[in-house]
Design a protein around this motif. Structure first.
Motif, PDB file in Angstrom:
ATOM      1  N   GLY A 154       0.812  -1.211   0.000  1.00  0.00           N
ATOM      2  CA  GLY A 154       0.000   0.000   0.000  1.00  0.00           C
ATOM      3  C   GLY A 154       0.845   1.260   0.000  1.00  0.00           C
ATOM      4  O   GLY A 154       0.619   2.171  -0.796  1.00  0.00           O
ATOM      5  N   PHE A 155       1.846   1.304   0.878  1.00  0.00           N
ATOM      6  CA  PHE A 155       2.686   2.496   0.961  1.00  0.00           C
ATOM      7  C   PHE A 155       3.598   2.650  -0.244  1.00  0.00           C
ATOM      8  O   PHE A 155       4.090   3.750  -0.515  1.00  0.00           O
ATOM      9  CB  PHE A 155       3.509   2.469   2.252  1.00  0.00           C
ATOM     10  N   ALA A 156       3.862   1.561  -0.961  1.00  0.00           N
ATOM     11  CA  ALA A 156       4.708   1.658  -2.155  1.00  0.00           C
ATOM     12  C   ALA A 156       4.080   2.549  -3.217  1.00  0.00           C
ATOM     13  O   ALA A 156       4.784   3.096  -4.068  1.00  0.00           O
ATOM     14  CB  ALA A 156       4.955   0.267  -2.726  1.00  0.00           C
ATOM     15  N   LEU A 157       2.747   2.694  -3.179  1.00  0.00           N
ATOM     16  CA  LEU A 157       2.063   3.500  -4.192  1.00  0.00           C
ATOM     17  C   LEU A 157       2.226   4.999  -3.951  1.00  0.00           C
ATOM     18  O   LEU A 157       2.100   5.796  -4.892  1.00  0.00           O
ATOM     19  CB  LEU A 157       0.567   3.147  -4.216  1.00  0.00           C
ATOM     20  N   MET A 158       2.511   5.404  -2.721  1.00  0.00           N
ATOM     21  CA  MET A 158       2.584   6.833  -2.417  1.00  0.00           C
ATOM     22  C   MET A 158       3.714   7.551  -3.146  1.00  0.00           C
ATOM     23  O   MET A 158       3.485   8.603  -3.745  1.00  0.00           O
ATOM     24  CB  MET A 158       2.687   7.058  -0.912  1.00  0.00           C
ATOM     25  N   PRO A 159       4.963   7.024  -3.138  1.00  0.00           N
ATOM     26  CA  PRO A 159       5.997   7.717  -3.905  1.00  0.00           C
ATOM     27  C   PRO A 159       5.739   7.713  -5.400  1.00  0.00           C
ATOM     28  O   PRO A 159       6.187   8.616  -6.104  1.00  0.00           O
ATOM     29  CB  PRO A 159       7.282   6.952  -3.549  1.00  0.00           C
ATOM     30  N   ILE A 160       5.013   6.693  -5.884  1.00  0.00           N
ATOM     31  CA  ILE A 160       4.665   6.669  -7.309  1.00  0.00           C
ATOM     32  C   ILE A 160       3.736   7.834  -7.628  1.00  0.00           C
ATOM     33  O   ILE A 160       3.912   8.540  -8.631  1.00  0.00           O
ATOM     34  CB  ILE A 160       4.009   5.328  -7.682  1.00  0.00           C
ATOM     35  N   MET A 161       2.741   8.042  -6.773  1.00  0.00           N
ATOM     36  CA  MET A 161       1.809   9.148  -6.996  1.00  0.00           C
ATOM     37  C   MET A 161       2.520  10.497  -6.854  1.00  0.00           C
ATOM     38  O   MET A 161       2.248  11.432  -7.605  1.00  0.00           O
ATOM     39  CB  MET A 161       0.650   9.067  -5.976  1.00  0.00           C
ATOM     40  N   TRP A 162       3.437  10.595  -5.896  1.00  0.00           N
ATOM     41  CA  TRP A 162       4.164  11.849  -5.719  1.00  0.00           C
ATOM     42  C   TRP A 162       5.028  12.138  -6.944  1.00  0.00           C
ATOM     43  O   TRP A 162       5.083  13.259  -7.420  1.00  0.00           O
ATOM     44  CB  TRP A 162       5.009  11.799  -4.456  1.00  0.00           C
ATOM     45  N   SER A 163       5.700  11.100  -7.453  1.00  0.00           N
ATOM     46  CA  SER A 163       6.523  11.283  -8.648  1.00  0.00           C
ATOM     47  C   SER A 163       5.665  11.670  -9.847  1.00  0.00           C
ATOM     48  O   SER A 163       6.052  12.522 -10.652  1.00  0.00           O
ATOM     49  CB  SER A 163       7.309  10.002  -8.952  1.00  0.00           C
ATOM     50  N   LEU A 164       4.492  11.051  -9.939  1.00  0.00           N
ATOM     51  CA  LEU A 164       3.584  11.407 -11.035  1.00  0.00           C
ATOM     52  C   LEU A 164       3.122  12.852 -10.896  1.00  0.00           C
ATOM     53  O   LEU A 164       3.062  13.596 -11.889  1.00  0.00           O
ATOM     54  CB  LEU A 164       2.377  10.454 -11.039  1.00  0.00           C
ATOM     55  N   GLY A 165       2.791  13.266  -9.669  1.00  0.00           N
ATOM     56  CA  GLY A 165       2.392  14.651  -9.443  1.00  0.00           C
ATOM     57  C   GLY A 165       3.509  15.627  -9.720  1.00  0.00           C
ATOM     58  O   GLY A 165       3.285  16.715 -10.261  1.00  0.00           O
ATOM     59  N   CYS A 166       4.750  15.228  -9.353  1.00  0.00           N
ATOM     60  CA  CYS A 166       5.908  16.086  -9.618  1.00  0.00           C
ATOM     61  C   CYS A 166       6.231  16.153 -11.107  1.00  0.00           C
ATOM     62  O   CYS A 166       6.974  17.038 -11.544  1.00  0.00           O
ATOM     63  CB  CYS A 166       7.129  15.574  -8.855  1.00  0.00           C
ATOM     64  N   THR A 167       5.711  15.211 -11.873  1.00  0.00           N
ATOM     65  CA  THR A 167       5.863  15.250 -13.338  1.00  0.00           C
ATOM     66  C   THR A 167       4.786  16.121 -13.966  1.00  0.00           C
ATOM     67  O   THR A 167       5.071  17.000 -14.783  1.00  0.00           O
ATOM     68  CB  THR A 167       5.792  13.831 -13.925  1.00  0.00           C
ATOM     69  N   LEU A 168       3.536  15.880 -13.559  1.00  0.00           N
ATOM     70  CA  LEU A 168       2.410  16.589 -14.174  1.00  0.00           C
ATOM     71  C   LEU A 168       2.329  18.045 -13.723  1.00  0.00           C
ATOM     72  O   LEU A 168       2.000  18.930 -14.531  1.00  0.00           O
ATOM     73  CB  LEU A 168       1.104  15.869 -13.836  1.00  0.00           C
ATOM     74  N   GLY A 169       2.609  18.319 -12.427  1.00  0.00           N
ATOM     75  CA  GLY A 169       2.475  19.676 -11.911  1.00  0.00           C
ATOM     76  C   GLY A 169       3.336  20.695 -12.654  1.00  0.00           C
ATOM     77  O   GLY A 169       2.817  21.666 -13.213  1.00  0.00           O
ATOM     78  N   PRO A 170       4.661  20.503 -12.697  1.00  0.00           N
ATOM     79  CA  PRO A 170       5.504  21.456 -13.430  1.00  0.00           C
ATOM     80  C   PRO A 170       5.193  21.505 -14.924  1.00  0.00           C
ATOM     81  O   PRO A 170       5.300  22.561 -15.546  1.00  0.00           O
ATOM     82  CB  PRO A 170       6.924  20.933 -13.186  1.00  0.00           C
ATOM     83  N   LEU A 171       4.805  20.356 -15.479  1.00  0.00           N
ATOM     84  CA  LEU A 171       4.461  20.331 -16.903  1.00  0.00           C
ATOM     85  C   LEU A 171       3.240  21.205 -17.179  1.00  0.00           C
ATOM     86  O   LEU A 171       3.214  21.981 -18.141  1.00  0.00           O
ATOM     87  CB  LEU A 171       4.193  18.887 -17.340  1.00  0.00           C
ATOM     88  N   ILE A 172       2.234  21.098 -16.312  1.00  0.00           N
ATOM     89  CA  ILE A 172       1.031  21.935 -16.451  1.00  0.00           C
ATOM     90  C   ILE A 172       1.379  23.403 -16.235  1.00  0.00           C
ATOM     91  O   ILE A 172       0.976  24.274 -17.016  1.00  0.00           O
ATOM     92  CB  ILE A 172      -0.040  21.478 -15.431  1.00  0.00           C
ATOM     93  N   GLY A 173       2.125  23.689 -15.174  1.00  0.00           N
ATOM     94  CA  GLY A 173       2.464  25.080 -14.863  1.00  0.00           C
ATOM     95  C   GLY A 173       3.349  25.727 -15.903  1.00  0.00           C
ATOM     96  O   GLY A 173       3.174  26.911 -16.233  1.00  0.00           O
ATOM     97  N   GLY A 174       4.304  24.980 -16.451  1.00  0.00           N
ATOM     98  CA  GLY A 174       5.234  25.560 -17.414  1.00  0.00           C
ATOM     99  C   GLY A 174       4.650  25.742 -18.802  1.00  0.00           C
ATOM    100  O   GLY A 174       4.819  26.794 -19.431  1.00  0.00           O
ATOM    101  N   THR A 175       3.923  24.731 -19.283  1.00  0.00           N
ATOM    102  CA  THR A 175       3.410  24.786 -20.662  1.00  0.00           C
ATOM    103  C   THR A 175       2.123  25.587 -20.798  1.00  0.00           C
ATOM    104  O   THR A 175       1.834  26.104 -21.878  1.00  0.00           O
ATOM    105  CB  THR A 175       3.181  23.364 -21.207  1.00  0.00           C
ATOM    106  N   LEU A 176       1.345  25.700 -19.712  1.00  0.00           N
ATOM    107  CA  LEU A 176       0.046  26.364 -19.815  1.00  0.00           C
ATOM    108  C   LEU A 176       0.029  27.777 -19.224  1.00  0.00           C
ATOM    109  O   LEU A 176      -0.995  28.454 -19.320  1.00  0.00           O
ATOM    110  CB  LEU A 176      -1.037  25.511 -19.138  1.00  0.00           C
ATOM    111  N   SER A 177       1.128  28.216 -18.615  1.00  0.00           N
ATOM    112  CA  SER A 177       1.170  29.617 -18.190  1.00  0.00           C
ATOM    113  C   SER A 177       1.333  30.509 -19.416  1.00  0.00           C
ATOM    114  O   SER A 177       1.930  30.102 -20.423  1.00  0.00           O
ATOM    115  CB  SER A 177       2.335  29.835 -17.216  1.00  0.00           C
TER     116      SER A 177
END
Length: 529
Positions: free
Chosen positions: A167-190
């Motif tokens: 169960g806890f193994a999924l948390m860093p995966i989600m964080w890494s995914l968020g750290c991928t999508l967040g900057p991508l959204i902020g950088g390309t869509l600003s």
């Protein structure tokens, strides 16, 4: 000196780790995870990194456009760091209270408040035209967001000693995914009007150039809010018991009732743990903070401090003009570079983490991973000096690539320490290397003495992290700005300070034991001797 004897299987004290079975026997095979509920929690885990990381590519440009720096781009760090720190500062003031409240009224209501606050505040952030507006929106986010500690408590309640790793193994995966999508959204869509004039040609997008990425992050939070309302089940043991017994009283026998008490029926081992008096009783705070748990929490705080400083300095360095000590990149490039970290990190942890542990061992890998922060901070001034002399070319991006690779390795300092948890002194559990990736917080979660104390222990840990993360961004970016304005060590003094702090805390990081409970057991033995 009098020493309290170890507790028996029928009697547990406040030092007993949570990850052991009530009868003291090992589970023969992992209990199946409640996949539906875990998936909803992973959506919650994805919301925060997307919302928090999406502002990093454009925050420095946004601050410089507010006309509060007096035209001095070297002063941007003071204000950008303050904005980034305010979320963690207000979170530090409230996260423990939210975790305590979740122990009383349930986890689900607290999650809903946090998601609502995050959605509202990131929307306001995109519409803010003043520095005060940015400050208020970030404070709202932190004050209403107690999700991190509550989410980990729910994971602890949805799992048992046999499947907690999965169960806890999924948390860093989600964080890494968020750290991928967040900057991508902020950088390309600003500034969408500049990049996509045919789609965003209305005057609104010129007046609010950073609303689109914030609006998308807010919309995703609203979707998760709806999913929680309709599909997430309460996991707090007493709350679950009351609801299930009320709805099934007339149709179930005593034996069937005890099975139905659990909200998530797949976790049968959890039933044994969560409905015995010793597991339901909250532990007083002064008893909860044993030396061993304090060691885990302090290590988490130190690691969180160094990591957040690195991540706030990176976009600030990339956005600052070369002649002032940075690399002079656009928000789009900053977003792509930071999202690249998330992708590389996910792949590296998935394919190389386990073989490296098998080859070098847990403790060695942990210490090497933490030590990698030293060359990471050292690369910043080297890159700027090279860019001033030869311009931004392939050599520069090669150095930045090395820095990115080292940042991926440092993530093992967080992942690696979680692996030690599952070699507990009472359960003697051994899991496959591929199954035990997580974070240092699994040390803390597994050492909780009762299920009803999960909210408190995770709240303390998150409060600690929030405090250092409140100090970290403002301190690091202010040191960056002060170093440039006063030309301390050529403008590079901030990196010297961070390297010195990392070196000074290496011994503390290496003090983590191989097993949960081992440190305290050794301490007791020494005292008794």
């Amino acid at each position: 000196m009098f020493v309290v004897p170890a507790s028996s299987n029928s009697q547990r004290d406040d030092r007993t780790p949570l990850l052991s079975n009530a009868d003291g026997k090992e589970p023969t095979k992992p209990t199946p995870l409640p996949k539906g509920q875990i998936m909803i929690l992973m959506l919650v885990a994805l919301v925060e990194p997307i919302a928090s990381q999406c502002i990093y590519p454009f925050i420095n440009e946004l601050v410089s456009g507010l006309d509060i720096t007096g035209g001095d781009e070297r002063a941007v760090g003071y204000y950008a760091g303050l904005i980034e720190s305010l979320f963690f500062a207000t979170q530090a003031l409230t996260v423990f209270q939210w975790s305590r409240i979740s122990d009383q009224i349930g986890r689900k209501p607290v999650l809903l408040v946090g998601i609502f606050g995050l959605s509202l505040s990131i929307l306001c952030f995109g519409l803010s035209k003043t520095f005060a507006g940015l400050v208020i929106s970030r404070c709202i986010t932190g004050a209403l967001n107690g999700n991190i500690g509550v989410m980990k408590s729910m994971l602890g309640e949805l799992t048992d000693s046999s499947n907690m790793a999965q169960g806890f193994a999924l948390m860093p995966i989600m964080w890494s995914l968020g750290c991928t999508l967040g900057p991508l959204i902020g950088g390309t869509l600003s500034r969408p009007r500049d990049h996509f004039p045919h789609l965003f040609g209305a005057p609104f997008w010129a007046e609010y150039p950073y609303f689109l990425p914030c609006g998308i992050a807010s919309a995703f939070a609203v979707v998760v809010f709806v999913v929680i309302v309709f599909f997430l089940k309460e996991t707090l043991p007493n709350m679950s018991c009351e609801k299930m017994s009320a709805s099934n009283d007339s149709e179930a026998t005593a034996g069937r009732d005890s099975h139905r008490y659990d909200t998530i029926n797949e976790s049968s081992a959890y039933l044994t743990l969560s409905h015995t008096p010793q597991y339901d009783a909250p532990v007083p705070l002064r008893i909860l903070l044993t030396p061993e748990r304090i060691l885990y929490i302090v290590n988490y705080g130190v690691l969180a401090m160094v990591e957040i400083c690195m991540f706030v300095l990176l976009p600030l360095f990339l956005s600052t003009p070369i002649e002032l000590g940075g690399l002079g990149q656009t928000p789009a490039m900053i977003g792509l570079w930071m999202s690249g970290y998330g992708i590389v990190n996910s792949l590296f942890q998935a394919f190389f983490f386990a073989p490296l542990v098998s080859r070098f061992g847990k403790r060695t890998l942990f210490r090497v991973s933490y030590a990698c922060f030293v060359p990471i901070f050292a690369i910043f001034p080297v890159v700027n000096c090279a860019a001033r002399r030869w311009g931004v070319g392939w050599g520069i991006w090669g150095l930045m690539g090395c820095q990115l690779g080292l940042a991926v390795i440092t993530d093992m300092a967080f992942s690696e320490s979680s692996r030690v948890v599952f070699y507990t002194s009472r359960a003697s559990l051994i899991f496959s290397a591929h199954d035990i990736q997580g974070s240092i917080l699994m040390y803390i979660t597994s050492s909780a003495p009762s299920r009803r104390s999960l909210g408190a222990i995770n709240g303390i840990a998150q409060t600690t992290a929030s405090i250092v993360r409140a100090i970290g961004p403002a301190s690091a970016t202010s040191m960056f700005a002060y170093s440039l304005q006063h030309e301390l060590l050529g403008g590079y003094a901030v990196y010297v300070v961070m390297i010195a702090f990392t070196v000074a805390t290496m011994k503390l990081a290496s003090a983590l034991p191989e097993e949960v409970g081992e440190w305290e057991q050794n301490t007791r033995t020494a005292v008794a001797g």
